[in-house]
Design a protein around this motif. Structure first.
Motif, PDB file in Angstrom:
ATOM      1  N   ILE A 122      25.876   8.479 -48.551  1.00  0.00           N
ATOM      2  CA  ILE A 122      24.699   8.973 -49.263  1.00  0.00           C
ATOM      3  C   ILE A 122      25.224   9.762 -50.448  1.00  0.00           C
ATOM      4  O   ILE A 122      26.114  10.607 -50.300  1.00  0.00           O
ATOM      5  N   GLN A 123      24.695   9.479 -51.630  1.00  0.00           N
ATOM      6  CA  GLN A 123      25.124  10.195 -52.823  1.00  0.00           C
ATOM      7  C   GLN A 123      24.112  11.283 -53.136  1.00  0.00           C
ATOM      8  O   GLN A 123      22.910  11.017 -53.205  1.00  0.00           O
ATOM      9  N   ASP A 124      24.618  12.502 -53.309  1.00  0.00           N
ATOM     10  CA  ASP A 124      23.726  13.622 -53.588  1.00  0.00           C
ATOM     11  C   ASP A 124      24.492  14.695 -54.338  1.00  0.00           C
ATOM     12  O   ASP A 124      25.596  14.442 -54.839  1.00  0.00           O
ATOM     13  N   THR A 125      23.929  15.897 -54.384  1.00  0.00           N
ATOM     14  CA  THR A 125      24.557  16.989 -55.117  1.00  0.00           C
ATOM     15  C   THR A 125      24.495  18.283 -54.320  1.00  0.00           C
ATOM     16  O   THR A 125      23.660  18.441 -53.432  1.00  0.00           O
ATOM     17  N   THR A 126      25.381  19.190 -54.672  1.00  0.00           N
ATOM     18  CA  THR A 126      25.358  20.565 -54.187  1.00  0.00           C
ATOM     19  C   THR A 126      25.416  21.445 -55.426  1.00  0.00           C
ATOM     20  O   THR A 126      26.232  21.202 -56.318  1.00  0.00           O
ATOM     21  N   ALA A 127      24.537  22.442 -55.481  1.00  0.00           N
ATOM     22  CA  ALA A 127      24.457  23.324 -56.656  1.00  0.00           C
ATOM     23  C   ALA A 127      24.696  24.770 -56.259  1.00  0.00           C
ATOM     24  O   ALA A 127      24.405  25.177 -55.135  1.00  0.00           O
ATOM     25  N   ILE A 128      25.189  25.551 -57.195  1.00  0.00           N
ATOM     26  CA  ILE A 128      25.390  26.979 -56.960  1.00  0.00           C
ATOM     27  C   ILE A 128      24.068  27.702 -57.177  1.00  0.00           C
ATOM     28  O   ILE A 128      23.462  27.613 -58.234  1.00  0.00           O
ATOM     29  N   ARG A 129      23.640  28.438 -56.145  1.00  0.00           N
ATOM     30  CA  ARG A 129      22.433  29.276 -56.217  1.00  0.00           C
ATOM     31  C   ARG A 129      22.763  30.693 -56.660  1.00  0.00           C
ATOM     32  O   ARG A 129      21.999  31.325 -57.375  1.00  0.00           O
ATOM     33  N   ALA A 175      22.872  22.841 -50.733  1.00  0.00           N
ATOM     34  CA  ALA A 175      23.520  21.593 -50.335  1.00  0.00           C
ATOM     35  C   ALA A 175      22.464  20.578 -49.940  1.00  0.00           C
ATOM     36  O   ALA A 175      21.743  20.768 -48.963  1.00  0.00           O
ATOM     37  N   ARG A 176      22.388  19.504 -50.709  1.00  0.00           N
ATOM     38  CA  ARG A 176      21.384  18.474 -50.461  1.00  0.00           C
ATOM     39  C   ARG A 176      21.991  17.284 -49.717  1.00  0.00           C
ATOM     40  O   ARG A 176      23.141  16.934 -49.938  1.00  0.00           O
ATOM     41  N   LEU A 177      21.175  16.702 -48.850  1.00  0.00           N
ATOM     42  CA  LEU A 177      21.551  15.476 -48.157  1.00  0.00           C
ATOM     43  C   LEU A 177      20.266  14.720 -47.848  1.00  0.00           C
ATOM     44  O   LEU A 177      19.785  14.694 -46.720  1.00  0.00           O
ATOM     45  N   TRP A 178      19.677  14.161 -48.901  1.00  0.00           N
ATOM     46  CA  TRP A 178      18.421  13.424 -48.702  1.00  0.00           C
ATOM     47  C   TRP A 178      18.737  12.068 -48.115  1.00  0.00           C
ATOM     48  O   TRP A 178      19.754  11.483 -48.467  1.00  0.00           O
ATOM     49  N   ILE A 192      17.668  13.548 -45.268  1.00  0.00           N
ATOM     50  CA  ILE A 192      17.673  14.497 -44.150  1.00  0.00           C
ATOM     51  C   ILE A 192      17.105  15.849 -44.565  1.00  0.00           C
ATOM     52  O   ILE A 192      16.373  16.478 -43.818  1.00  0.00           O
ATOM     53  N   GLY A 193      17.441  16.295 -45.765  1.00  0.00           N
ATOM     54  CA  GLY A 193      16.927  17.571 -46.244  1.00  0.00           C
ATOM     55  C   GLY A 193      17.942  18.308 -47.074  1.00  0.00           C
ATOM     56  O   GLY A 193      18.849  17.716 -47.657  1.00  0.00           O
ATOM     57  N   ALA A 194      17.783  19.629 -47.110  1.00  0.00           N
ATOM     58  CA  ALA A 194      18.683  20.482 -47.876  1.00  0.00           C
ATOM     59  C   ALA A 194      18.860  21.796 -47.130  1.00  0.00           C
ATOM     60  O   ALA A 194      17.972  22.228 -46.390  1.00  0.00           O
ATOM     61  N   ALA A 195      20.011  22.412 -47.360  1.00  0.00           N
ATOM     62  CA  ALA A 195      20.318  23.679 -46.699  1.00  0.00           C
ATOM     63  C   ALA A 195      20.894  24.655 -47.713  1.00  0.00           C
ATOM     64  O   ALA A 195      21.493  24.249 -48.713  1.00  0.00           O
ATOM     65  N   VAL A 196      20.705  25.929 -47.433  1.00  0.00           N
ATOM     66  CA  VAL A 196      21.389  26.976 -48.188  1.00  0.00           C
ATOM     67  C   VAL A 196      22.616  27.352 -47.364  1.00  0.00           C
ATOM     68  O   VAL A 196      22.504  27.684 -46.182  1.00  0.00           O
ATOM     69  N   VAL A 197      23.775  27.262 -47.998  1.00  0.00           N
ATOM     70  CA  VAL A 197      25.042  27.593 -47.358  1.00  0.00           C
ATOM     71  C   VAL A 197      25.657  28.746 -48.143  1.00  0.00           C
ATOM     72  O   VAL A 197      25.788  28.670 -49.362  1.00  0.00           O
ATOM     73  N   MET A 252      30.445  32.158 -42.853  1.00  0.00           N
ATOM     74  CA  MET A 252      29.667  31.044 -43.382  1.00  0.00           C
ATOM     75  C   MET A 252      28.325  30.999 -42.663  1.00  0.00           C
ATOM     76  O   MET A 252      28.284  30.953 -41.427  1.00  0.00           O
ATOM     77  N   THR A 253      27.247  31.027 -43.442  1.00  0.00           N
ATOM     78  CA  THR A 253      25.906  30.897 -42.875  1.00  0.00           C
ATOM     79  C   THR A 253      25.244  29.670 -43.474  1.00  0.00           C
ATOM     80  O   THR A 253      25.512  29.302 -44.625  1.00  0.00           O
ATOM     81  N   GLU A 254      24.405  29.035 -42.687  1.00  0.00           N
ATOM     82  CA  GLU A 254      23.691  27.848 -43.143  1.00  0.00           C
ATOM     83  C   GLU A 254      22.300  27.845 -42.536  1.00  0.00           C
ATOM     84  O   GLU A 254      22.134  28.133 -41.356  1.00  0.00           O
ATOM     85  N   ARG A 255      21.332  27.500 -43.383  1.00  0.00           N
ATOM     86  CA  ARG A 255      19.965  27.350 -42.884  1.00  0.00           C
ATOM     87  C   ARG A 255      19.287  26.218 -43.635  1.00  0.00           C
ATOM     88  O   ARG A 255      19.423  26.078 -44.852  1.00  0.00           O
TER      89      ARG A 255
END
Length: 155
Positions: free
Chosen positions: A60-67, A79-82, A84-89, A105-108
């Motif tokens: 799956i091709q997607d992106t991760t961006a700095i918040r 962190a995106r993974l469509w 499936i969804g996206a998470a804040v890491v 490391m936290t992820e939600r």
């Protein structure tokens, strides 16, 4: 929210250098299989890593961006993974002494169907995956730090 912690035997700056190198993302993030590109503005807020996730040919091709970013103490990623969804890491680095630090490391899940999965169920795959991610981050940072010291450079 899922949280894991690891002691890394390298200075905060050395660990953050790995996080600040977008091209290293697939080397420490479990599941990321290929980096297709990194924005020239990385590691600034809004900059993205263009990555593939999963084994070929089912990637799956997607992106991760700095918040948010606070060098050398923390980085927060979208962190995106469509589909499936996206998470804040978020990765936070806390100095223990001049040559080691604690990485937290936290992820939600924040968007998409994964957001609806109960926390206890999300934890089942995320805790071991994120532990392994921090282990890989530690290997990269510790290896670079040991290499710099062996060459007589300041790490």
């Amino acid at each position: 929210m899922v949280q894991v912690t690891r002691t890394i035997h390298a200075p905060v700056e050395e660990v953050f250098a790995v996080l600040a190198d977008g091209w290293s993302y697939a080397s420490w993030v479990v599941g990321a299989s290929h980096i297709r590109g990194v924005d020239d503005t990385w590691p600034e807020v809004g900059a993205r890593i263009h990555h593939s996730v999963g084994p070929w040919p089912c990637t799956i091709q997607d992106t991760t961006a700095i918040r948010a970013i606070d060098p050398p103490h923390s980085i927060e990623l979208d962190a995106r993974l469509w589909p499936i969804g996206a998470a804040v890491v978020r990765v936070e680095l806390r100095a223990i002494d001049p040559t080691s630090c604690e990485a937290v490391m936290t992820e939600r899940a924040v968007r998409g169907p994964s957001r609806l999965v109960p926390h206890a169920v999300q934890s089942l795959p995320l805790v071991p995956r994120n532990r392994e991610s921090l282990s890989r981050l530690a290997d990269l940072a510790e290896g670079g730090y040991r290499g710099a010291r062996a060459e007589g450079r300041d790490a």
